[in-house]
Enzyme design. Structure first.
Site, short mmCIF file in Angstrom:
data_model
loop_
_atom_site.label_atom_id
_atom_site.label_comp_id
_atom_site.label_asym_id
_atom_site.label_seq_id
_atom_site.Cartn_x
_atom_site.Cartn_y
_atom_site.Cartn_z
N GLU A 72 -4.82 1.20 -1.29
CA GLU A 72 -5.67 2.46 -0.11
C GLU A 72 -5.74 1.96 1.63
O GLU A 72 -6.30 2.66 1.82
CB GLU A 72 -6.82 1.73 -1.22
CG GLU A 72 -7.37 2.36 -1.78
CD GLU A 72 -6.78 3.83 -2.35
OE1 GLU A 72 -6.47 4.00 -2.90
OE2 GLU A 72 -7.11 4.95 -1.38
C1 LIG Z 1 -1.33 -4.03 -6.75
C2 LIG Z 1 -1.18 -2.89 -6.36
C3 LIG Z 1 -1.52 -1.53 -7.14
C4 LIG Z 1 -1.58 -0.26 -6.49
N1 LIG Z 1 -1.59 0.41 -6.99
C5 LIG Z 1 -1.29 1.76 -6.57
C6 LIG Z 1 -1.81 3.09 -6.82
O1 LIG Z 1 -2.48 3.66 -7.94
N2 LIG Z 1 -1.37 4.38 -6.36
C7 LIG Z 1 0.00 4.68 -5.59
O2 LIG Z 1 0.03 5.63 -5.45
N3 LIG Z 1 0.06 3.34 -4.29
C8 LIG Z 1 -0.41 1.93 -5.45
N4 LIG Z 1 -0.05 1.24 -4.92
C9 LIG Z 1 0.67 0.88 -3.44
C10 LIG Z 1 -0.43 1.06 -2.46
O3 LIG Z 1 -0.93 2.14 -1.47
C11 LIG Z 1 1.03 0.44 -0.93
O4 LIG Z 1 2.00 -0.43 -1.21
C12 LIG Z 1 -0.06 0.06 0.43
O5 LIG Z 1 0.25 2.03 1.35
C13 LIG Z 1 2.24 0.13 1.52
O6 LIG Z 1 2.48 0.61 1.31
P1 LIG Z 1 4.02 0.10 1.09
O7 LIG Z 1 3.79 -1.12 0.67
O8 LIG Z 1 4.63 1.06 1.13
O9 LIG Z 1 4.09 -0.91 2.31
P2 LIG Z 1 4.81 -0.56 3.76
O10 LIG Z 1 4.23 0.92 4.53
O11 LIG Z 1 6.64 -0.76 3.87
O12 LIG Z 1 4.56 -1.17 4.61
C14 LIG Z 1 4.54 -2.72 5.50
C15 LIG Z 1 3.66 -3.22 6.27
O13 LIG Z 1 3.95 -2.33 7.39
C16 LIG Z 1 2.93 -1.86 7.88
N5 LIG Z 1 3.17 -0.51 8.27
C17 LIG Z 1 3.42 0.36 8.08
N6 LIG Z 1 3.50 1.77 8.89
C18 LIG Z 1 3.15 1.41 9.78
C19 LIG Z 1 2.86 1.89 10.91
N7 LIG Z 1 2.92 3.20 10.54
N8 LIG Z 1 1.69 1.31 12.16
C20 LIG Z 1 1.51 0.48 12.25
N9 LIG Z 1 2.11 -0.91 10.66
C21 LIG Z 1 2.86 -0.24 9.90
C22 LIG Z 1 1.67 -2.29 6.77
O14 LIG Z 1 0.78 -2.11 7.25
C23 LIG Z 1 2.71 -3.03 6.28
O15 LIG Z 1 1.45 -4.45 6.70
C24 LIG Z 1 -0.57 -0.26 -4.92
C25 LIG Z 1 0.46 -1.59 -4.28
C26 LIG Z 1 -0.16 -1.96 -5.27
C27 LIG Z 1 0.70 -3.88 -4.20
#
Ligand SMILES: Cc1cc2nc3c(=O)[nH]c(=O)nc-3n(C[C@H](O)[C@H](O)[C@H](O)COP(=O)(O)OP(=O)(O)OC[C@H]3O[C@@H](n4cnc5c(N)ncnc54)[C@H](O)[C@@H]3O)c2cc1C
Length: 600
Positions: A438
C-alpha cells in the site's frame, strides 16, 4: 497461545470520547444509524466473531498456507467456511451504500471491526478489506450499469475484490505500468502480467473482481496515461450469475515471510484473446480513481498494524503473568516477570503505542465520514484536507509501531519468543509486510512532506497544530483538572513537543526551495515526529476525558485509571521521541547525501 480478545472497552472509549460519535449520531443524518445500541451490538458481535471464528484459524492458516492446485488457489483449511459466515453476517457491506445492499454505517464505526479482523487473523482480514476498497472505488467512479451489476454481489460478500497495480518493473513507480487495454465494442481487452496480487485467486467466493491498472493505445506516457479497469474472474451472464471464465489465470503464488494464509498471486491477463474488462472512471484517470481505493486501503493497512500490535501485546501480557523468573525487589519471593520494572516498561510501551495509534486511526476515519457527509461544503473541504494529512500518518506510523510491538512481544517471551510454538514470532512475520505494501512507508513520508505539507505551504499542517495547541490550552484552563499533577505534566510535555514540531515544519517549509534534497532526506523523521505528536495529542485528550469521567463517577473506574496511566506513560516515555526525530529533521540533508555512492 491465548485467542484474540477484541479491546471493546478501549474501542468504545475512543469512539465516544475522541471522535464524539454519539454527538455526531444525534446531529448529522449520515451518522444517525450509529445509535448507541447499534454501536454496542456491532462491537460485541464483531468481537465474538473475531474471537470464536477467526482467531482459532490464525495459527493453522500460518502453518498450512494457501496453495495452488491445478491452476486454482485453495485457501487454508477452515477459511472458506469462516468467509461464508463472515459474508452472511453482513460484515463486508457494513459501511456500503444501502442503495446497493450495504448497511450505510459510518466508516468510523467500521474501523473497529476492521481492526478486529486483523488482530484475530490478519491473513483473513486482507480479503474482505480489499473488497471494501473495491466497493469504495466503484461507488465513486463506476457507471450506474457496472455499479448495479457488481456492487450488490461484492457488498453481500458473494464476490470478493482485488487491486492489481504492481508489475515487475512497476512497484512504487506506477508510471512504469505496461499492462495494455484495447477497446472492443462496449468493453476492453486487457493483457499483461501483475505480480504480488493479494487474494488474487481463491476458492472462498463465487467470483473475484479485479481492479486493474492498464494503458490504452496511444495513452500519454507516465502516470497520466493509466486507466482503471474492472476485470472479473468469471464473466457474469444475463442474470448476473458467474458464467464463462475470463482470460486470466494464476501463474504462481509467492512463498513469503508471513501472512501465509493470504495468497499473493502472479496473475496473467489476456494470454489468449485478451481478458474482458470494463473502464472505471474516465480514460487516463486511472490513478485518480485508484487513489479512492488506495486511500481507503491505507487506512485499513494502518488498522492492520494496530490489530497485529494489539494481538502481540495481549499475548505478551498473558505470558508475563505466567512466567516465573527472578525475585521481587525485596528479594523475598520468586515472581512472575510482569512484576519486573523492565518487563512492565515493555508492556506499557506496547500498550501506549497501540492505544495512541488506534485513536489516530479512528479520528482519521471520522474525518473521512465528515469529508463526505458534513452539510457545509467548507467543512467538507476542511475535513478532506485533514484526511489527506493524516492518511500517511495512519498508514506509516501504525505499521511502524506494529514492528516495534511485535518485536517487543517476542522480547517479553525471552527465548520462547524465538520459538514458533508460542506464536509470538508469527506477529513479527505477519506485521513485516505492512510497512511495505500500500505504498512503502518511505513513499508515505514523501507524500506527507511533498504533497500534504509543501504543496499548500503548510496550511493544513498549521490547522492541525493549532488544534493541538487548543487541547494544551483546554487542559490548562480546566480548573481542578489543570491542577492535577499528572495532567499538567502531560500538558507541559505536549506543549514542548508541539513547539518542536513547529520548528521542524518551519525548517522543512523554509528550506526545501533552497535544498531540493531536504524533503526526501528528512521526510521519514518528519512523519514520525508528527505521528508521535498527534498520538500524544490523542492520549492527552483521552486522559482528560477519563479524568472527567472519574470525577463524575461515570464509567468503569479501573479502565479509566488505566487510561490515565497509559497516557502518562506515553507522555513521559514515548512523546520525547518526537524531539529526537525533530533534531534529525533540523540536521537537514548533508549527512544523508554527502557520501559518494561507491563508498556504500
Ligand atoms: C505480500 C504482498 C502483497 C502485496 N499485495 C499487492 C496487491 O494486492 N496489489 C498490488 O498491486 N501490489 C501488491 N503488493 C506490491 C506492493 O504494493 C509493492 O511491493 C510496494 O508498493 C513496493 O514496491 P516494490 O516492491 O517494487 O519496491 P520498490 O518500489 O522497488 O522499492 C524498494 C525500496 O525503494 C524505496 N523507493 C522506491 N522508490 C522510491 C522513491 N521514489 N523515493 C524514495 N524511495 C523509494 C522504497 O521505499 C523501498 O524501500 C504486494 C506486495 C507483497 C510483498
Amino acid at each position: 497461545m491465548p485467542e484474540y480478545v477484541a479491546p471493546v472497552a478501549d474501542m468504545r472509549f475512543v469512539l465516544d470520547e475522541l471522535t464524539g460519535l454519539p454527538g455526531l449520531a444525534s446531529r448529522l443524518p449520515a451518522f444517525e444509524p450509529a445509535s448507541s445500541d447499534v454501536v454496542d451490538s456491532i462491537l460485541q458481535e464483531a468481537a465474538r466473531f473475531a474471537h470464536e471464528v477467526l482467531s482459532p484459524l490464525n495459527r493453522s492458516g500460518d502453518r498450512e498456507g494457501a496453495r495452488l492446485e491445478g491452476g486454482q488457489v485453495k485457501a487454508a483449511r477452515g477459511f472458506g467456511e469462516a468467509y461464508r459466515q463472515f459474508a452472511s453476517g453482513g460484515w463486508v457491506g457494513l459501511s456500503g451504500n444501502p442503495d446497493s445492499g450495504g448497511q450505510g454505517l459510518p466508516h468510523l464505526l467500521a474501523s473497529a471491526p476492521t481492526e478486529m479482523w486483523s488482530g484475530a487473523n490478519s491473513a483473513f482480514g486482507n480479503c474482505p478489506e480489499l473488497s471494501t476498497g473495491v466497493i469504495a472505488a466503484l461507488e465513486a467512479h463506476a457507471t450506474p450499469g457496472l455499479r448495479g451489476q457488481y456492487l450488490p454481489r461484492i457488498l453481500s460478500g458473494e464476490w470478493t475484490g482485488t487491486m492489481c497495480l504492481t508489475e515487475p518493473q512497476a512497484g512504487s513507480d506506477l508510471a512504469a505500468v505496461t499492462a495494455r487495454a484495447v477497446p472492443e465494442g462496449d468493453h476492453w481487452r486487457i493483457s499483461g502480467r501483475k505480480i504480488f496480487i493479494t487474494w488474487g485467486d481463491h476458492d472462498m467466493s463465487d467470483n473475484i473482481v479485479h481492479m486493474v491498472l492498464a494503458r490504452a493505445p496511444d495513452a500519454p506516457a507516465g502516470i497520466k496515461g493509466i486507466s482503471l479497469f474492472l476485470v472479473p474472474k468469471f464473466l457474469p451472464d444475463a442474470n448476473g450469475v458467474p458464467g464463462a471464465r475470463n482470460d486470466l489465470h494464476t501463474v504462481s503464488i509467492e512463498h513469503k515471510l508471513g501472512l501465509h494464509a493470504s495468497p499473493t498471486c502472479v496473475l496473467a491477463f489476456g494470454d489468449a484473446e485478451g481478458a474482458t474488462g470494463y473502464l472505471v472512471g474516465r480514460l487516463h484517470d486511472g490513478m485518480g480513481c485508484m487513489f479512492t481505493m488506495m486511500n481507503y486501503m491505507r487506512l485499513s493497512v494502518g488498522l492492520q498494524g494496530v490489530g497485529i500490535a494489539d494481538r502481540a501485546y495481549q499475548q505478551a501480557v498473558a505470558y508475563a503473568r505466567e512466567r516465573v523468573q527472578g525475585r521481587s525487589v525485596d528479594g523475598k519471593a520468586r515472581v512472575p516477570i510482569i512484576r519486573h520494572a523492565d518487563v512492565r516498561r515493555m508492556l506499557l510501551t506496547m500498550r501506549a503505542l497501540v492505544e495512541a495509534s488506534r485513536a489516530v486511526a479512528y479520528v482519521t476515519a471520522m474525518h473521512i465520514d465528515l469529508s463526505h457527509h458534513h452539510p457545509d461544503p467548507a467543512e467538507r473541504r476542511r475535513h478532506h484536507a485533514r484526511v489527506e494529512l493524516l492518511t500517511p500518518l495512519v498508514k506509516a506510523w501504525s505499521t511502524e509501531i506494529a514492528q516495534e510491538c511485535a518485536a517487543t512481544g517476542v522480547q517479553v517471551h525471552g527465548g520462547m519468543g524465538f520459538i514458533e510454538e508460542t506464536g509470538a514470532a508469527q506477529h513479527i512475520r505477519d506485521a513485516r509486510i505492512t510497512t511495505i505494501y500500500e505504498g512503502t512507508n518511505g513513499i508515505q513520508a514523501l507524500d506527507l512532506v511533498g504533497r500534504k505539507v509543501l504543496r499548500d505551504g503548510g496550511d493544513a499542517l498549521r490547522g492541525l497544530l493549532k488544534e493541538i495547541e487548543g487541547t494544551v490550552g483546554a487542559l490548562a484552563a480546566d480548573g481542578e483538572l489543570a491542577a492535577d499533577g499528572e495532567l499538567s505534566a502531560m500538558r507541559t510535555s505536549l506543549g514542548q513537543a508541539l513547539a518542536a514540531m513547529r520548528e521542524a515544519a518551519d525548517h522543512v517549509i523554509g528550506g526545501s526551495a533552497k535544498d531540493p534534497q531536504l524533503p526526501g532526506a528528512v521526510a521519514f523523521d518528519f512523519l514520525m515526529a508528527l505521528s508521535i505528536v498527534t498520538g500524544g495529542w490523542q492520549m492527552a485528550r483521552a486522559a482528560h476525558a477519563a479524568r472527567q469521567r472519574l470525577e463524575q463517577g461515570v464509567g468503569n473506574a479501573p479502565f479509566l485509571r488505566a487510561k490515565v496511566s497509559t497516557a502518562r506513560f506515553f507522555s513521559e516515555r514515548i512523546l520525547p521521541r518526537a524531539h529526537a526525530h525533530v533534531a534529525a529533521v533540523r540536521a537537514g540533508s548533508g549527512s544523508v547525501t554527502e557520501m559518494a555512492e561507491d563508498q556504500f
